[in-house]
Design an enzyme around this catalytic site. Structure first.
Site, short mmCIF file in Angstrom:
data_model
loop_
_atom_site.label_atom_id
_atom_site.label_comp_id
_atom_site.label_asym_id
_atom_site.label_seq_id
_atom_site.Cartn_x
_atom_site.Cartn_y
_atom_site.Cartn_z
CG ASP A 20 -0.57 8.39 -5.27
OD1 ASP A 20 0.38 8.12 -4.50
OD2 ASP A 20 -0.82 9.55 -5.65
CD GLU B 233 -7.62 12.41 -3.18
OE1 GLU B 233 -7.80 13.62 -3.47
OE2 GLU B 233 -7.40 11.53 -4.01
#
Length: 427
Positions: A95, A187
């Site tokens: 990503d 994250e």
């Protein structure tokens, strides 16, 4: 203080208690946990670089959390186990929006990282820890409760960073680190922002180790919702059964609706599906939020449809910002994507007052797609709405008592004189 001689090999497992081990009797629960976690085909949608957690076995930490730490549950162990699969990490690293935004944030804050001590909560393969080391960090504690920590340690060694990056295998709630830290990076975001409850581990790390005035990346997050129309999706899943090769299979409709829309769906929509400006469900200031605030979030909303269309449900998405502790959460709230605290007033049309002011990672429908996509809550039957028709109600997101990593969703909505309630669980 930290002694390099105590960590010469760079890898430090945290030994779990026997009653925390994951056993076969909970294999079904493991599958349920993994359903919505971010990830690839084998792990089906697994969510992140493991629930950021840590643990060497050195001396006691300088500070402890204000909240007593609970032992890991079988659900926790299943969650950590799901992150041992490489497919999850591959999807996240691929990503580019996600990974490159984090790398950009680290370089933008290089002056606060160079020569400083960093904790990476939920390090996964160690990529963010390595970015921080490349930015000049003095020391990085890369923390993860999943077995992926074993591979992270090998990655660190292969890049000749064992003197800087110390991989700790265990929960943040259990780890002992002998110094305060200057920076926390993680994250932690799940689908619908709060799914999987990993933010609690960031809060724990902050309360235990972060120096006053320290940096947290990302610093702020905002969850949004908006009503959507999606006739193609409804037609593919539901209307398909009305005529199947000339056969009337409408008897399948009730089951088809239940199977397709009983639980939230993670999928990609576009701005064309969105009927109104979005509403802020929750704004998170990572410098001040408490674990208690995450247990339940409730908001009331009022939308005015911009067009005549069938209303099929609501979409949820989020963005996160990478700024220092001096930024006012009120200002961030105002600058966040399409703030809609007054949704009837269409005057707030800009995405942000100054898009260049703060680095933002967005999962909004109109922005480049990410692996988070958007989270959809579909109705079993659409509601026809006219242009300017009001859509109002409330939504409550709460941690499941069965498993805090699950999210209970209580949605109330009314339009055109009809009111409805939908309950669902994100497992």
């Amino acid at each position: 203080m930290y002694s390099s001689s105590n960590h010469s090999n760079g890898y430090h497992p945290h030994q779990p208690h026997e009653d925390n081990r994951f056993g076969q009797t909970h294999s079904h629960s493991k599958d349920r946990v993994r359903r919505y976690t971010r990830g690839g085909a084998t792990s089906t949608n697994s969510r992140r670089d493991s629930h950021g957690h840590a643990g060497p076995t050195s001396a006691s930490a300088l500070r402890v959390s204000d909240h007593p730490q609970k032992p890991a549950t079988d659900f926790d162990m299943a969650y950590f186990h799901s992150y041992a699969h490489v497919g999850i990490h591959e999807e996240m690293i691929k990503d580019r929006v996600r990974t490159e935004t984090y790398r950009t944030a680290i370089m933008q804050h290089q002056s606060a990282i160079a020569g400083k001590v960093v904790v990476d909560v939920g390090c996964g393969t160690g990529i963010l820890s390595i970015f921080c080391a490349q930015a000049g960090a003095k020391r990085v504690y890369a923390v993860d409760a999943s077995e992926i920590a074993l591979q992270a340690n090998e990655v660190v060694k292969a890049n000749n960073l064992s003197d800087t990056v110390i991989v700790l295998h265990g929960r943040v709630e259990d780890v002992e680190i002998d110094e305060e830290v200057d920076v926390i990076i993680s994250e932690w975001m799940g689908y619908m922002l709060l799914y999987e409850s990993m933010l609690g581990s960031v809060i724990t790390a902050r309360d235990r180790w972060l120096k006053p005035g320290g940096l947290i990346l990302p610093s702020h997050a905002t969850l949004y919702m908006a009503p959507v129309t999606h006739s193609d999706r409804y037609g593919e899943s539901i209307d398909f059964w009305r005529n199947v090769y000339g056969i009337d299979m409408s008897a399948m409709l009730p089951l088809a609706k239940q199977c397709a829309f009983e639980e939230p769906c993670v999928e990609t929509i576009t701005g064309e599906n969105v009927l109104t400006w979005p509403h802020v469900v929750k704004h998170v200031d990572c410098y001040t939020i408490t674990i208690h605030e995450l247990e339940s979030v409730t908001t009331r909303y009022k939308f005015k449809s911009m067009m005549r269309a069938p209303l099929h449900g609501f979409a949820f998405w989020f963005d996160v910002e990478f700024s220092g502790p001096a930024v006012s959460p009120t200002n961030n709230h105002t600058l966040s994507l399409l703030v809609d605290n007054n949704p009837i007033d269409g005057s707030q049309r800009k995405k942000r007052a100054n898009p260049n002011e703060t680095l933002v990672l967005s999962t909004a429908p109109e922005d480049p797609p990410t692996h988070w996509q958007q989270t959809m809550i579909y109705f079993y039957d659409p509601i026809e709405v006219e242009q300017d028709q009001l859509i109002e109600g409330s939504v409550t997101l709460s941690q499941s008592k069965e498993n805090a990593r699950f999210m209970n969703i209580h949605l109330e909505y009314a339009s055109g004189g009809r009111a409805f309630v939908k309950e669902s669980v994100m497992r």
